[in-house]
Design a protein around this motif. Structure first.
Motif, PDB file in Angstrom:
ATOM      1  N   GLN A   1       0.820  -1.213   0.000  1.00 59.49           N
ATOM      2  CA  GLN A   1       0.000   0.000   0.000  1.00 59.49           C
ATOM      3  C   GLN A   1       0.855   1.266   0.000  1.00 59.49           C
ATOM      4  N   LYS A   2       2.103   1.172   0.459  1.00 57.53           N
ATOM      5  CA  LYS A   2       2.975   2.346   0.522  1.00 57.53           C
ATOM      6  C   LYS A   2       3.665   2.643  -0.800  1.00 57.53           C
ATOM      7  N   ILE A   3       3.631   1.708  -1.734  1.00 60.67           N
ATOM      8  CA  ILE A   3       4.269   1.933  -3.036  1.00 60.67           C
ATOM      9  C   ILE A   3       3.407   2.895  -3.843  1.00 60.67           C
ATOM     10  N   PRO A   4       3.999   3.921  -4.450  1.00 65.49           N
ATOM     11  CA  PRO A   4       3.212   4.969  -5.111  1.00 65.49           C
ATOM     12  C   PRO A   4       2.246   4.466  -6.183  1.00 65.49           C
ATOM     13  N   ARG A   5       2.662   3.495  -6.973  1.00 68.43           N
ATOM     14  CA  ARG A   5       1.795   2.975  -8.035  1.00 68.43           C
ATOM     15  C   ARG A   5       1.342   1.566  -7.654  1.00 68.43           C
ATOM     16  N   SER A   6       0.111   1.211  -8.026  1.00 68.76           N
ATOM     17  CA  SER A   6      -0.433  -0.096  -7.674  1.00 68.76           C
ATOM     18  C   SER A   6       0.226  -1.199  -8.489  1.00 68.76           C
ATOM     19  N   ARG A   7       0.088  -2.425  -8.015  1.00 69.52           N
ATOM     20  CA  ARG A   7       0.664  -3.577  -8.714  1.00 69.52           C
ATOM     21  C   ARG A   7       0.033  -3.739 -10.085  1.00 69.52           C
ATOM     22  N   ASP A   8      -1.300  -3.611 -10.174  1.00 68.70           N
ATOM     23  CA  ASP A   8      -1.968  -3.757 -11.467  1.00 68.70           C
ATOM     24  C   ASP A   8      -1.476  -2.719 -12.456  1.00 68.70           C
ATOM     25  N   GLU A   9      -1.279  -1.500 -12.004  1.00 74.35           N
ATOM     26  CA  GLU A   9      -0.804  -0.438 -12.894  1.00 74.35           C
ATOM     27  C   GLU A   9       0.616  -0.722 -13.377  1.00 74.35           C
ATOM     28  N   CYS A  10       1.471  -1.206 -12.488  1.00 76.04           N
ATOM     29  CA  CYS A  10       2.869  -1.477 -12.865  1.00 76.04           C
ATOM     30  C   CYS A  10       2.995  -2.648 -13.836  1.00 76.04           C
ATOM     31  N   TYR A  11       2.102  -3.628 -13.711  1.00 73.92           N
ATOM     32  CA  TYR A  11       2.197  -4.828 -14.550  1.00 73.92           C
ATOM     33  C   TYR A  11       1.282  -4.768 -15.769  1.00 73.92           C
ATOM     34  N   ARG A  12       0.570  -3.661 -15.974  1.00 66.86           N
ATOM     35  CA  ARG A  12      -0.416  -3.584 -17.069  1.00 66.86           C
ATOM     36  C   ARG A  12       0.277  -3.281 -18.389  1.00 66.86           C
ATOM     37  N   TRP A  13       0.022  -4.137 -19.384  1.00 68.05           N
ATOM     38  CA  TRP A  13       0.581  -3.953 -20.720  1.00 68.05           C
ATOM     39  C   TRP A  13      -0.386  -3.218 -21.644  1.00 68.05           C
ATOM     40  N   VAL A  14      -1.687  -3.483 -21.520  1.00 73.12           N
ATOM     41  CA  VAL A  14      -2.706  -2.849 -22.361  1.00 73.12           C
ATOM     42  C   VAL A  14      -3.888  -2.466 -21.471  1.00 73.12           C
ATOM     43  N   SER A  15      -4.801  -1.713 -22.036  1.00 74.92           N
ATOM     44  CA  SER A  15      -5.983  -1.324 -21.282  1.00 74.92           C
ATOM     45  C   SER A  15      -6.871  -2.539 -21.013  1.00 74.92           C
TER      46      SER A  15
END
Length: 418
Positions: A368-382
């Motif tokens: 929760q302390k990481i600025p960007r979420s896991r889904d956002e960091c690992y997302r390749w496409v919409s």
């Protein structure tokens, strides 16, 4: 007086059912384990203690393949031809091809047969693999360690990013980690950006969630390791308060040339399949399958190719962790056995096994302390394109994702997406 109980004074444990025992013995053969190592795994996995004579009898009973009884010559030639044809760069030698035949085709072929047939199939391959170089190597010392999962080395690989491919904005980064003492490849993952601190932070927490907490993280000092450093230091202080940070540092940054275990991993990956990946990816530009001027081409590339490269990474990790490291007389860490065997039986080599399990709530709190979420960091496409692409992929029959078929699948899906 007769022995009416039938007990002979030795307890071998409970023999597993035949179907379970057969599957286990075939799996050990597929991983090219020695007979003594198979006995160790039978005792560890099933608490079944037997000797070499009984093991050989069971191998005969269940038709476990062995190099002493290889398949007919024409079958060997066909299988080896298929494996060699998938290695466009010709970098894989007889040992690697023999290992691939064992794992993927369930066949055991002697190395001399593999080498002879490879010379007939690809006569120029041996010259390509010649390791001589006209340069002075850097002087190295001996690696030492306390135990497995004591120290892990981290690094990113960017040879397939947009600068390496020059195919417009598309690119695929890799982030990996390797155990110092056992040489085991721990976690290799395709990521959209290996230089993103949030991405590396989530990668680290995924690794700890799967493998437990280790003592020391060693990196090359890049700015992308900030979240990794913060999370690892917090977990060390929370879960290992008795382990001195002065005597056992949580984080060490080295020059890339000194972060040897993980840096050498990229060379091994490149030799195994990395060159093949790059050659095949560039075919999309050379043969005009892919055009960066069309947004749908970019989206489909980002949806499809990271999945294929992840399968290649998983295969490389499986190959390396189960292959036998060559024996090195002067090496202070274990050699002559597979990395997985070292991790499973560290006490045989005078090592201790680390990897303390971390409560899930600690991992969730740090995430929760990481600025960007896991889904956002690992997302390749919409999400919208992901749903659409999965539907099209199922529409064309959900073909198996293979490196050599990547552009064929791309070209089948493209008209339906357009």
């Amino acid at each position: 007086m007769g022995n009416h109980s039938g007990a002979n004074g030795h307890y071998n444990g409970t023999r597993p059912p035949d179907d379970v025992l057969k599957a286990a013995l075939h799996d050990y053969a597929e991983k090219s384990l020695s007979l003594s190592q198979r006995l160790d795994y039978l005792l560890k996995d099933y608490e079944y203690k037997i000797g070499l004579t009984t093991l050989k009898a069971l191998n005969r009973k269940f038709n476990v393949p062995t190099v002493k009884k290889p398949p007919p010559e024409h079958i060997c030639a066909t299988v080896i031809s298929e494996v060699v044809s998938n290695n466009a760069s010709s970098r894989n030698g007889p040992n690697t091809v023999q290992n691939q035949v064992s794992r993927h085709h369930k066949l055991k072929i002697p190395r001399d047969t593999v080498r002879r047939l490879m010379a007939d199939i690809d006569p120029d391959g041996a010259e390509v693999r010649f390791p001589g170089r006209n340069r002075q190597p850097k002087q190295r010392g001996h690696l030492t360690d306390t135990g497995v999962y004591y120290e892990l080395h981290f690094d990113g690989h960017e040879k397939f990013n947009f600068k390496g491919l020059r195919m417009g904005p598309v690119g695929i980064d890799i982030y990996g980690s390797r155990c110092h003492s056992s040489s085991r490849m721990v976690k290799f993952l395709t990521v959209p950006n290996a230089r993103c601190s949030s991405t590396v932070g989530h990668y680290y927490l995924d690794l700890v969630e799967d493998n437990g907490l280790f003592i020391q993280a060693t990196v090359d000092g890049g700015s992308e390791t900030g979240e990794l450093y913060a999370a690892h230091l917090a977990l060390r202080q929370e879960c290992m308060p008795d382990v001195s940070l002065h005597d056992h540092p949580a984080f060490v940054a080295l020059p890339s040339t000194d972060n040897i275990p993980i840096e050498s991993s990229w060379h091994l990956f490149t030799e195994y399949v990395g060159l093949d990946i790059k050659q095949i990816l560039l075919l999309g530009k050379t043969l005009n399958y892919y055009n960066a001027a069309y947004p749908v081409h970019i989206q489909l590339f980002n949806w499809l190719w990271p999945k294929i490269l992840q399968l290649c990474l998983d295969d490389f990790v499986d190959y390396w962790n189960n292959h036998r490291i060559r024996s090195q007389r002067g090496k202070r860490l274990p050699s002559g056995v597979s990395p997985n065997y070292i991790c499973d039986f560290p006490e045989r080599f005078g090592l201790v096994k680390f990897g303390e399990r971390v409560p899930q709530e600690h991992i969730d709190a740090l995430r929760q302390k990481i600025p960007r979420s896991r889904d956002e960091c690992y997302r390749w496409v919409s999400d919208e394109f992901n749903t659409q692409a999965f539907g099209v992929y199922e529409q064309i029959g959900s073909p198996k994702l293979k490196l050599v078929d990547g552009w064929t699948i791309f070209c089948e899906m493209l008209p339906l997406l357009q």
